[in-house]
Enzyme design. Structure first.
Site, PDB file in Angstrom:
ATOM      1  N   ALA A  83       0.854  -1.189   0.000  1.00 54.58           N
ATOM      2  CA  ALA A  83       0.000   0.000   0.000  1.00 54.58           C
ATOM      3  C   ALA A  83       0.888   1.236   0.000  1.00 54.58           C
ATOM      4  O   ALA A  83       2.006   1.196   0.523  1.00 54.58           O
ATOM      5  CB  ALA A  83      -0.865  -0.005   1.252  1.00 54.58           C
ATOM      6  N   GLY A 100       0.779  -5.214   0.696  1.00 51.58           N
ATOM      7  CA  GLY A 100      -0.361  -5.333  -0.214  1.00 51.58           C
ATOM      8  C   GLY A 100       0.011  -5.943  -1.557  1.00 51.58           C
ATOM      9  O   GLY A 100      -0.844  -6.525  -2.232  1.00 51.58           O
ATOM     10  N   GLU A 137      -0.188  -9.533  -0.951  1.00 49.25           N
ATOM     11  CA  GLU A 137      -1.618  -9.859  -0.754  1.00 49.25           C
ATOM     12  C   GLU A 137      -2.373  -9.887  -2.090  1.00 49.25           C
ATOM     13  O   GLU A 137      -3.212 -10.759  -2.322  1.00 49.25           O
ATOM     14  CB  GLU A 137      -2.247  -8.844   0.211  1.00 49.25           C
ATOM     15  CG  GLU A 137      -1.708  -9.002   1.626  1.00 49.25           C
ATOM     16  CD  GLU A 137      -2.121  -7.863   2.554  1.00 49.25           C
ATOM     17  OE1 GLU A 137      -1.841  -6.690   2.218  1.00 49.25           O
ATOM     18  OE2 GLU A 137      -2.738  -8.135   3.593  1.00 49.25           O
ATOM     19  N   GLU A 174       4.373  -5.307   7.194  1.00 47.68           N
ATOM     20  CA  GLU A 174       3.517  -4.312   7.867  1.00 47.68           C
ATOM     21  C   GLU A 174       3.897  -4.095   9.325  1.00 47.68           C
ATOM     22  O   GLU A 174       3.803  -2.991   9.846  1.00 47.68           O
ATOM     23  CB  GLU A 174       2.035  -4.735   7.773  1.00 47.68           C
ATOM     24  CG  GLU A 174       1.420  -4.606   6.385  1.00 47.68           C
ATOM     25  CD  GLU A 174       1.584  -5.825   5.508  1.00 47.68           C
ATOM     26  OE1 GLU A 174       2.436  -6.705   5.823  1.00 47.68           O
ATOM     27  OE2 GLU A 174       0.858  -5.924   4.506  1.00 47.68           O
TER      28      GLU A 174
HETATM   29  C1  LIG Z   1      -2.055  -3.330   2.288  1.00 45.72           C
HETATM   30  C2  LIG Z   1      -1.694  -3.400   3.743  1.00 45.72           C
HETATM   31  C3  LIG Z   1      -2.855  -3.011   4.580  1.00 45.72           C
HETATM   32  O1  LIG Z   1      -1.419  -4.719   4.080  1.00 45.72           O
HETATM   33  C4  LIG Z   1      -0.558  -2.493   4.161  1.00 45.72           C
HETATM   34  C5  LIG Z   1       0.691  -2.405   3.356  1.00 45.72           C
HETATM   35  O2  LIG Z   1       0.892  -2.870   2.279  1.00 45.72           O
HETATM   36  S1  LIG Z   1       1.880  -1.450   4.121  1.00 45.72           S
HETATM   37  C6  LIG Z   1       3.213  -1.396   2.977  1.00 45.72           C
HETATM   38  C7  LIG Z   1       4.113  -2.550   3.099  1.00 45.72           C
HETATM   39  N1  LIG Z   1       5.287  -2.364   2.284  1.00 45.72           N
HETATM   40  C8  LIG Z   1       6.434  -1.927   2.744  1.00 45.72           C
HETATM   41  O3  LIG Z   1       6.610  -1.632   3.922  1.00 45.72           O
HETATM   42  C9  LIG Z   1       7.568  -1.783   1.735  1.00 45.72           C
HETATM   43  C10 LIG Z   1       8.065  -0.350   1.681  1.00 45.72           C
HETATM   44  N2  LIG Z   1       9.180  -0.197   0.735  1.00 45.72           N
HETATM   45  C11 LIG Z   1      10.424  -0.637   0.982  1.00 45.72           C
HETATM   46  O4  LIG Z   1      10.692  -1.261   1.986  1.00 45.72           O
HETATM   47  C12 LIG Z   1      11.467  -0.312  -0.016  1.00 45.72           C
HETATM   48  O5  LIG Z   1      11.028   0.773  -0.796  1.00 45.72           O
HETATM   49  C13 LIG Z   1      11.793  -1.486  -0.968  1.00 45.72           C
HETATM   50  C14 LIG Z   1      12.506  -2.593  -0.150  1.00 45.72           C
HETATM   51  C15 LIG Z   1      10.564  -2.044  -1.657  1.00 45.72           C
HETATM   52  C16 LIG Z   1      12.767  -0.991  -2.069  1.00 45.72           C
HETATM   53  O6  LIG Z   1      13.886  -0.361  -1.481  1.00 45.72           O
HETATM   54  P1  LIG Z   1      14.880   0.526  -2.383  1.00 45.72           P
HETATM   55  O7  LIG Z   1      15.327  -0.257  -3.568  1.00 45.72           O
HETATM   56  O8  LIG Z   1      15.929   1.045  -1.462  1.00 45.72           O
HETATM   57  O9  LIG Z   1      13.963   1.722  -2.967  1.00 45.72           O
HETATM   58  P2  LIG Z   1      13.379   2.971  -2.166  1.00 45.72           P
HETATM   59  O10 LIG Z   1      14.296   4.130  -2.346  1.00 45.72           O
HETATM   60  O11 LIG Z   1      13.014   2.600  -0.768  1.00 45.72           O
HETATM   61  O12 LIG Z   1      12.006   3.217  -2.963  1.00 45.72           O
HETATM   62  C17 LIG Z   1      11.961   3.886  -4.212  1.00 45.72           C
HETATM   63  C18 LIG Z   1      10.809   4.872  -4.161  1.00 45.72           C
HETATM   64  O13 LIG Z   1       9.596   4.132  -3.974  1.00 45.72           O
HETATM   65  C19 LIG Z   1       8.926   4.635  -2.828  1.00 45.72           C
HETATM   66  N3  LIG Z   1       8.172   3.546  -2.187  1.00 45.72           N
HETATM   67  C20 LIG Z   1       8.560   2.275  -2.019  1.00 45.72           C
HETATM   68  N4  LIG Z   1       7.619   1.572  -1.394  1.00 45.72           N
HETATM   69  C21 LIG Z   1       6.617   2.432  -1.137  1.00 45.72           C
HETATM   70  C22 LIG Z   1       5.355   2.306  -0.501  1.00 45.72           C
HETATM   71  N5  LIG Z   1       4.928   1.121  -0.044  1.00 45.72           N
HETATM   72  N6  LIG Z   1       4.582   3.386  -0.412  1.00 45.72           N
HETATM   73  C23 LIG Z   1       4.964   4.574  -0.903  1.00 45.72           C
HETATM   74  N7  LIG Z   1       6.151   4.765  -1.540  1.00 45.72           N
HETATM   75  C24 LIG Z   1       6.965   3.694  -1.639  1.00 45.72           C
HETATM   76  C25 LIG Z   1      10.032   5.167  -1.940  1.00 45.72           C
HETATM   77  O14 LIG Z   1       9.541   6.069  -0.986  1.00 45.72           O
HETATM   78  C26 LIG Z   1      10.935   5.825  -2.968  1.00 45.72           C
HETATM   79  O15 LIG Z   1      10.385   7.044  -3.398  1.00 45.72           O
HETATM   80  P3  LIG Z   1      11.049   8.457  -2.967  1.00 45.72           P
HETATM   81  O16 LIG Z   1      10.843   8.573  -1.481  1.00 45.72           O
HETATM   82  O17 LIG Z   1      12.498   8.365  -3.345  1.00 45.72           O
HETATM   83  O18 LIG Z   1      10.276   9.484  -3.736  1.00 45.72           O
END
Ligand SMILES: CC(C)(O)CC(=O)SCCNC(=O)CCNC(=O)[C@H](O)C(C)(C)COP(=O)(O)OP(=O)(O)OC[C@H]1O[C@@H](n2cnc3c(N)ncnc32)[C@H](O)[C@@H]1OP(=O)(O)O
Length: 257
Positions: free
Chosen positions: A65, A108, A111, A131
């Site tokens: 998400a 998500g 999921e 999460e």
């Molecule tokens: C649906 C539910 C209810 O179950 C809830 C959920 O899904 S909560 C979300 C769970 N997901 C996460 O916690 C993953 C979050 N992302 C990461 O951990 C990392 O981005 C990565 C491991 C996927 C990739 O890492 P890396 O290669 O170092 O790239 P980044 O610089 O971190 O990301 C690039 C760019 O994408 C943006 N990004 C990544 N994931 C998300 C996200 N889930 N939501 C919003 N934005 C995301 C990240 O912020 C970067 O953007 P900028 O900040 O550089 O503009």
């Protein structure tokens, strides 16, 4: 329809949906989910489409998400809008749906992949429910579908630690059906979808209904449903054609009725 966060096209008898927010690792915001649901609705209604494939990019199927979009939500907002409920549309698709996962399928994203009928993974795929590291729990079926896919020990391990599972572990655990090289992922999924598309649509839909009922009912009820669906297929032209073609040693020409 013009999409901002996905692309959707028809390839033969397959509806191909690509999640497409490259700058945000295909994070699932409200717009993307609404477009995804619209594309699924369209393919479900299109009689020429017999299977749907959902994929992302080589880097990310979807990183979950959109955290930036949801971070400011209050409990009352989340509750009143029944946040996440609309994500479940995919799980109600009646046509077969394949997830073709490369890169991250987290939260998500994992999921969404699990709502599909099966997952084909690229060698670089990474699955996880992180999460808990954000102070929340999975909200789009992760706690329910992961345990059914890989069992309690591994599901608890992943959900309580937030650790990521690679493609090979996911295959060993039963989360994905096969692992292929990254460059072959979409073609492999499209091939599987075309193979499905050559088969009888009523039989496919009933097979899906019967298999999915295993998670919802008792063994005896599930077997009863299976038998009734099996009986009903003898009312289709495709059953006659399938068995006649076998006896005549030729390929069946199913007409999906
Ligand atoms: C649906 C539910 C209810 O179950 C809830 C959920 O899904 S909560 C979300 C769970 N997901 C996460 O916690 C993953 C979050 N992302 C990461 O951990 C990392 O981005 C990565 C491991 C996927 C990739 O890492 P890396 O290669 O170092 O790239 P980044 O610089 O971190 O990301 C690039 C760019 O994408 C943006 N990004 C990544 N994931 C998300 C996200 N889930 N939501 C919003 N934005 C995301 C990240 O912020 C970067 O953007 P900028 O900040 O550089 O503009």
């Amino acid at each position: 329809m013009a999409y901002e966060c996905i692309t959707a096209e028809t390839r033969g008898t397959t509806g191909l949906i690509r999640l497409d927010r490259p700058k945000a690792m295909n994070a699932l915001n409200a717009r993307l989910i609404s477009e995804l649901n619209g594309a699924v609705d369209g393919f479900e209604e299109d009689p020429h489409v017999r299977c749907i494939v959902i994929t992302g990019s080589e880097k990310a199927f979807a990183a979950g998400a959109d955290i930036k979009e949801m971070q400011g939500k209050t409990f009352v907002q989340a509750y009143r809008e029944d946040f996440i409920a609309e994500w479940e549309r995919l799980s109600r698709a009646r046509k077969p749906v394949i997830a073709a996962v490369a890169g991250y399928a987290l939260g998500g994203g994992c999921e969404l992949a699990m709502m599909c009928d099966f997952i084909i993974a690229a060698e670089n795929a990474k699955f996880g429910q992180p999460e808990i590291t954000l102070g929340i729990i999975p909200g789009a079926g992760g706690t329910q579908r992961l345990i059914r896919a890989i069992g309690k020990a591994k599901a608890m391990d992943m959900i309580l630690t937030g650790r990521v599972m690679d493609a090979r572990e996911a295959e060993r655990s039963g989360l994905v059906s096969r692992v292929v090289p990254v460059g072959e992922l979409v073609d492999t999924a499209l091939e599987a979808a075309e193979r499905i598309g050559d088969l009888s649509m009523p039989a496919l839909m009933m097979a899906k209904e019967a298999v999915n009922s295993a998670h919802e009912t008792t063994l005896s009820e599930g077997c009863r449903l299976e038998r009734r669906l099996f009986h009903s297929l003898f009312a289709t032209e495709d059953q006659k054609e399938g068995m006649k073609a076998f006896a005549e040693k030729r390929t069946p020409q199913f007409r999906h009725r």
